[in-house]
Design an enzyme around this catalytic site. Structure first.
Site, PDB file in Angstrom:
ATOM      1  CB  THR A  83      -1.063  -0.051   1.116  1.00 29.81           C
ATOM      2  OG1 THR A  83      -1.728  -1.142   1.229  1.00 29.81           O
ATOM      3  CG2 THR A  83      -1.859   1.144   1.560  1.00 29.81           C
ATOM      4  N   GLY A  84       0.250   2.199  -0.484  1.00 33.52           N
ATOM      5  CA  GLY A  84       1.199   3.596  -0.501  1.00 33.52           C
ATOM      6  C   GLY A  84       1.432   4.169  -2.025  1.00 33.52           C
ATOM      7  CB  SER A  85       2.111   7.411  -3.964  1.00 30.82           C
ATOM      8  OG  SER A  85       3.785   7.202  -1.747  1.00 30.82           O
ATOM      9  CB  THR A  86       6.622   3.545  -3.270  1.00 38.09           C
ATOM     10  OG1 THR A  86       6.857   4.675  -2.328  1.00 38.09           O
ATOM     11  CG2 THR A  86       7.474   3.244  -4.264  1.00 38.09           C
ATOM     12  CG  ASP A 141       4.245  -2.354   1.424  1.00 42.31           C
ATOM     13  OD1 ASP A 141       4.101  -1.687   0.698  1.00 42.31           O
ATOM     14  OD2 ASP A 141       3.856  -3.373   2.300  1.00 42.31           O
ATOM     15  N   GLY A 173       4.015   1.573   8.015  1.00 37.71           N
ATOM     16  CA  GLY A 173       2.323   2.193   8.527  1.00 37.71           C
ATOM     17  C   GLY A 173       2.006   3.257   8.356  1.00 37.71           C
ATOM     18  N   GLY A 174       2.739   4.296   7.756  1.00 35.48           N
ATOM     19  CA  GLY A 174       3.082   5.531   7.629  1.00 35.48           C
ATOM     20  C   GLY A 174       1.362   5.589   6.620  1.00 35.48           C
ATOM     21  CD  GLU A 176       1.572  -1.898   4.280  1.00 39.54           C
ATOM     22  OE1 GLU A 176       1.131  -0.528   3.805  1.00 39.54           O
ATOM     23  OE2 GLU A 176       2.507  -1.480   5.362  1.00 39.54           O
TER      24      GLU A 176
HETATM   25  C1  5RP Z   1       1.672   1.806   4.598  1.00 33.72           C
HETATM   26  C2  5RP Z   1       2.833   1.931   4.267  1.00 33.72           C
HETATM   27  C3  5RP Z   1       3.606   2.417   3.294  1.00 33.72           C
HETATM   28  O1  5RP Z   1       4.142   1.165   2.894  1.00 33.72           O
HETATM   29  C4  5RP Z   1       4.415   3.139   3.547  1.00 33.72           C
HETATM   30  O2  5RP Z   1       3.832   4.136   4.456  1.00 33.72           O
HETATM   31  C5  5RP Z   1       5.367   4.107   2.297  1.00 33.72           C
HETATM   32  O3  5RP Z   1       4.121   4.163   1.927  1.00 33.72           O
HETATM   33  P1  5RP Z   1       4.748   5.850   0.242  1.00 33.72           P
HETATM   34  O4  5RP Z   1       4.983   4.466  -0.700  1.00 33.72           O
HETATM   35  O5  5RP Z   1       3.617   6.495   0.529  1.00 33.72           O
HETATM   36  O6  5RP Z   1       6.001   6.265   1.093  1.00 33.72           O
HETATM   37  O7  5RP Z   1       3.518   1.262   5.926  1.00 33.72           O
HETATM   38  O8  5RP Z   1       1.491   1.508   5.789  1.00 33.72           O
END
Ligand code: 5RP
Length: 220
Positions: A28-31, A81, A95-96, A103
């Protein structure tokens, strides 16, 4: 080069780990969103994905990629991830985006964890990024008091309910020199669902997007 471009480059590199007819674990997340976007071109060659959040499920489905129930899949090869921080031992804070529990579950089933980040996420010692802890709502203040005893400064993420109906405490001011021990200790507090420390199940492969292209390393 922007942080997003670096994320995009790391995500593109991770597509090379996707094998013919694979089931993928998707974080999950932008990446990861860049990774999901990249799956569009190869979606006919994969069987489907196990998702770690409602957000990733929606994005995968929009793309026409079948989302499989983890209970129907007993193993799969890779989990892709992002991370909020990752150290040289490939232990992470995650978990951001509040998806840490699912996850951790999906990562536990995968044979290989491929972590994709931009170069702002690599650190020597974890803890500058506040450590997310998912808690059962009635236990929030008790868990916060216990986290203070461990030297942290927990802050309730008030605008957030997780996909599991729980709450998040973000623990500031930690310098995590022994992630494995702290992961165990926090997980043992009654009311904690999951701590966003990924030490027991860290990453196996790290792909970092940098100004000079991608840097790939494997767990030693
Ligand atoms: C979500 C996460 C994401 O992998 C983490 O926060 C990184 O996010 P991003 O790819 O947006 O920087 O752990 O729960």
């Amino acid at each position: 080069m922007s942080q997003n471009t670096k994320k995009q480059h790391a995500a593109r590199e991770a597509l090379k780990y996707v094998e013919e007819n694979a089931v993928l674990g998707v974080g999950t997340g932008s990446t990861v969103n860049f990774f999901i976007d990249g799956l569009e071109a190869i979606k006919s060659r994969i069987r489907g994905a196990v998702s770690s959040s409602q957000a990733s499920t929606a994005r995968l489905q929009k793309m026409g990629i079948p989302v499989l129930d983890l209970n129907e899949v007993d193993h799969f090869d890779i989990y892709v991830d992002g991370a909020d921080e990752i150290n040289p031992a490939l232990e992470m804070i995650k978990g951001g985006g509040a998806a840490l529990t699912r996850e951790k579950i999906v990562a536990a089933v995968a044979r290989k964890f491929v972590c994709i980040v931009d170069d702002t996420k690599t650190v020597d010692v974890l803890g500058a990024f506040p450590l997310p802890v998912e808690v059962i709502p009635m236990a929030r203040e008790y868990v916060a008091r216990e986290l203070k005893k461990l030297g942290g400064n927990p802050v309730w993420r008030k605008d957030c309910t997780t996909d599991n109906g729980n709450q998040i405490l973000d623990v500031h001011d930690l310098r995590i020199v022994n992630p494995g021990a702290l992961e165990k200790e926090i997980n043992a507090i009654p009311g904690v669902v999951t701590v966003g420390l990924f030490s027991k199940r860290g990453a196996d492969v790290l792909i970092v997007g940098t100004e000079d292209g991608v840097r790939v390393s494997e767990k030693s």
